[in-house]
Design a protein around this motif. Structure first.
Motif, PDB file in Angstrom:
ATOM      1  N   HIS A   1      52.560  28.636  68.445  1.00  0.00           N
ATOM      2  CA  HIS A   1      53.938  28.680  67.948  1.00  0.00           C
ATOM      3  C   HIS A   1      53.943  28.961  66.456  1.00  0.00           C
ATOM      4  O   HIS A   1      52.991  28.647  65.744  1.00  0.00           O
ATOM      5  N   SER A   2      55.056  29.505  65.991  1.00  0.00           N
ATOM      6  CA  SER A   2      55.164  29.854  64.581  1.00  0.00           C
ATOM      7  C   SER A   2      55.349  28.608  63.721  1.00  0.00           C
ATOM      8  O   SER A   2      55.751  27.541  64.214  1.00  0.00           O
ATOM      9  N   HIS A   3      55.075  28.764  62.443  1.00  0.00           N
ATOM     10  CA  HIS A   3      55.217  27.653  61.517  1.00  0.00           C
ATOM     11  C   HIS A   3      56.669  27.208  61.408  1.00  0.00           C
ATOM     12  O   HIS A   3      56.950  26.007  61.305  1.00  0.00           O
ATOM     13  N   GLU A   4      57.580  28.157  61.409  1.00  0.00           N
ATOM     14  CA  GLU A   4      58.998  27.818  61.286  1.00  0.00           C
ATOM     15  C   GLU A   4      59.493  27.019  62.489  1.00  0.00           C
ATOM     16  O   GLU A   4      60.284  26.081  62.342  1.00  0.00           O
TER      17      GLU A   4
ATOM     18  N   ALA B   1      61.473  21.780  64.266  1.00  0.00           N
ATOM     19  CA  ALA B   1      61.459  20.707  65.258  1.00  0.00           C
ATOM     20  C   ALA B   1      61.116  19.370  64.608  1.00  0.00           C
ATOM     21  O   ALA B   1      61.722  18.332  64.922  1.00  0.00           O
ATOM     22  N   MET B   2      60.175  19.374  63.685  1.00  0.00           N
ATOM     23  CA  MET B   2      59.814  18.143  62.985  1.00  0.00           C
ATOM     24  C   MET B   2      60.978  17.639  62.142  1.00  0.00           C
ATOM     25  O   MET B   2      61.219  16.424  62.060  1.00  0.00           O
TER      26      MET B   2
ATOM     27  N   LEU C   1      57.490  14.878  56.022  1.00  0.00           N
ATOM     28  CA  LEU C   1      57.774  15.741  54.873  1.00  0.00           C
ATOM     29  C   LEU C   1      56.490  16.389  54.348  1.00  0.00           C
ATOM     30  O   LEU C   1      56.466  17.592  54.059  1.00  0.00           O
ATOM     31  N   ILE C   2      55.424  15.605  54.243  1.00  0.00           N
ATOM     32  CA  ILE C   2      54.142  16.150  53.774  1.00  0.00           C
ATOM     33  C   ILE C   2      53.649  17.229  54.727  1.00  0.00           C
ATOM     34  O   ILE C   2      53.173  18.295  54.312  1.00  0.00           O
ATOM     35  N   ARG C   3      53.792  16.969  56.007  1.00  0.00           N
ATOM     36  CA  ARG C   3      53.312  17.926  57.003  1.00  0.00           C
ATOM     37  C   ARG C   3      54.162  19.189  57.018  1.00  0.00           C
ATOM     38  O   ARG C   3      53.636  20.299  57.196  1.00  0.00           O
ATOM     39  N   MET C   4      55.472  19.051  56.832  1.00  0.00           N
ATOM     40  CA  MET C   4      56.332  20.235  56.803  1.00  0.00           C
ATOM     41  C   MET C   4      56.006  21.119  55.600  1.00  0.00           C
ATOM     42  O   MET C   4      55.990  22.346  55.705  1.00  0.00           O
ATOM     43  N   LYS C   5      55.754  20.500  54.439  1.00  0.00           N
ATOM     44  CA  LYS C   5      55.367  21.282  53.257  1.00  0.00           C
ATOM     45  C   LYS C   5      54.057  22.017  53.519  1.00  0.00           C
ATOM     46  O   LYS C   5      53.883  23.170  53.096  1.00  0.00           O
ATOM     47  N   ARG C   6      53.143  21.363  54.201  1.00  0.00           N
ATOM     48  CA  ARG C   6      51.863  22.011  54.514  1.00  0.00           C
ATOM     49  C   ARG C   6      52.070  23.179  55.465  1.00  0.00           C
ATOM     50  O   ARG C   6      51.474  24.247  55.304  1.00  0.00           O
ATOM     51  N   ILE C   7      52.910  22.981  56.477  1.00  0.00           N
ATOM     52  CA  ILE C   7      53.125  24.023  57.484  1.00  0.00           C
ATOM     53  C   ILE C   7      53.824  25.239  56.887  1.00  0.00           C
ATOM     54  O   ILE C   7      53.459  26.389  57.179  1.00  0.00           O
ATOM     55  N   LEU C   8      54.816  24.990  56.024  1.00  0.00           N
ATOM     56  CA  LEU C   8      55.604  26.088  55.477  1.00  0.00           C
ATOM     57  C   LEU C   8      54.999  26.680  54.216  1.00  0.00           C
ATOM     58  O   LEU C   8      55.408  27.752  53.780  1.00  0.00           O
ATOM     59  N   GLY C   9      54.044  25.987  53.617  1.00  0.00           N
ATOM     60  CA  GLY C   9      53.424  26.485  52.399  1.00  0.00           C
ATOM     61  C   GLY C   9      52.386  27.553  52.686  1.00  0.00           C
ATOM     62  O   GLY C   9      52.103  27.894  53.841  1.00  0.00           O
TER      63      GLY C   9
END
Length: 303
Positions: free
Chosen positions: A231-234, A239-240, A261-269
């Motif tokens: 699945h894509s990062h977005e 979902a998170m 929040l930490i994980r979302m920054k990692r995924i989208l960064g």
């Protein structure tokens, strides 16, 4: 030559300095599985070093070689039955390290059993209240907040609220389920129980506190990476975000949670794959660090 000062220094370095070095590194979030292995290697090395330090302090005039022979006599495994009974120092030299090992094993068993009991009780309640969805391979609960979590163990369950089913897109829902399945197949509950045991015995050591916190976060990142294979990062980050406020029952693993929040920054960064040299060096370190206390206690060439 007694190794107690060197062992005490090594134990202090592992317990206080090493975690700071790892926390300041920028690679662990890029290689969470490798970082989790590094934290566990430090915990094992510290435990062995602490046991050997206690042994060396109790036997200040003995080298580890002689101490190992004494250990055989103490346990009754030596062929020479004419040896005298061990004195108080001998008993302390064997007893204190044994207490450390027994405490770690007992603490691990305690955390595993306690978490299993909590999951069993919650699983029984989920089976009564929720409905099984063959399409999702999960149990759907009537809950007005988007939430998803898994109950690992012998009889695993993936639980998802009907609000999540209604609000998430099919792609987001599939990514969340993939994340939870990664926790189950990876047996992450046992990995975390080992670190909880280490923290229970050495809670006054910074290594124990940081290792437990970081292991929890890194295991979530490992599950994230499993979901990102398909699945894509977005999709996963959205979902998170939808489930960030959901609460997680004790003993369960959730796709949201306090580290979302930490994980979302990692995924989208920006994503940067660790260099193979980094992988190799850290992997070698994780394998070698648990053996270093033995080299400090018994360096080559000493007899």
């Amino acid at each position: 030559m007694n190794a107690a000062p060197a062992l005490a220094g090594y134990t202090a370095a592992m317990g206080f300095a090493a975690p700071q070095l790892l926390l300041r590194s920028n690679w662990p979030h890029r290689a969470p599985a490798l970082a989790a292995a590094a934290w566990h290697a430090l915990a094992v090395s510290f435990s062995i070093a602490a046991a050997l330090t206690a042994y060396s302090l109790a036997m200040p005039t003995e080298h580890l070689h002689a101490g190992l022979v004494g250990l055989l006599h103490t346990c009754g495994l030596s062929a020479n039955t004419a040896q005298p009974d061990p004195d108080t120092a001998d008993r302390l030299a064997v007893g204190v390290p044994a207490v450390i090992g027994i405490a770690l094993v007992a603490s691990f068993a305690f955390h595993v059993v306690r978490a299993r009991r909590a999951r069993t009780q919650h699983r029984e309640a989920v089976d009564l209240v929720g409905r099984h969805s063959p399409r999702l391979c999960a149990t759907v609960l009537p809950y007005d907040t988007p939430a998803a979590y898994c109950l690992p163990g012998r009889h695993p369950r993936i639980v998802i609220s009907d609000a999540a089913v209604d609000r998430l897109t099919p792609e987001q829902l599939d990514a969340v389920l993939e994340h939870e399945q990664a926790h189950i197949t990876g047996r992450h509950h046992l990995v975390l129980a080992a670190m909880e045991a280490f923290y229970s015995v050495f809670r006054w050591v910074p290594l124990a506190r940081h290792a437990r916190q970081q292991t929890t976060l890194l295991l979530e990142m490992i599950a994230d990476d499993r979901a990102l294979r398909r699945h894509s990062h977005e999709v996963l980050a959205t979902a998170m975000y939808e489930m960030a406020a959901a609460r997680t029952p004790k003993g369960a693993w959730a796709a949201g949670g306090p580290n979302a929040l930490i994980r979302m920054k990692r995924i989208l960064g920006p994503r940067k794959t660790p260099h193979p040299a980094l992988w190799g060096s850290v992997a070698a370190m994780a394998l070698a660090v648990p053996l270093l206390p033995l080299l400090v206690a018994c360096p080559p060439g000493l007899g």
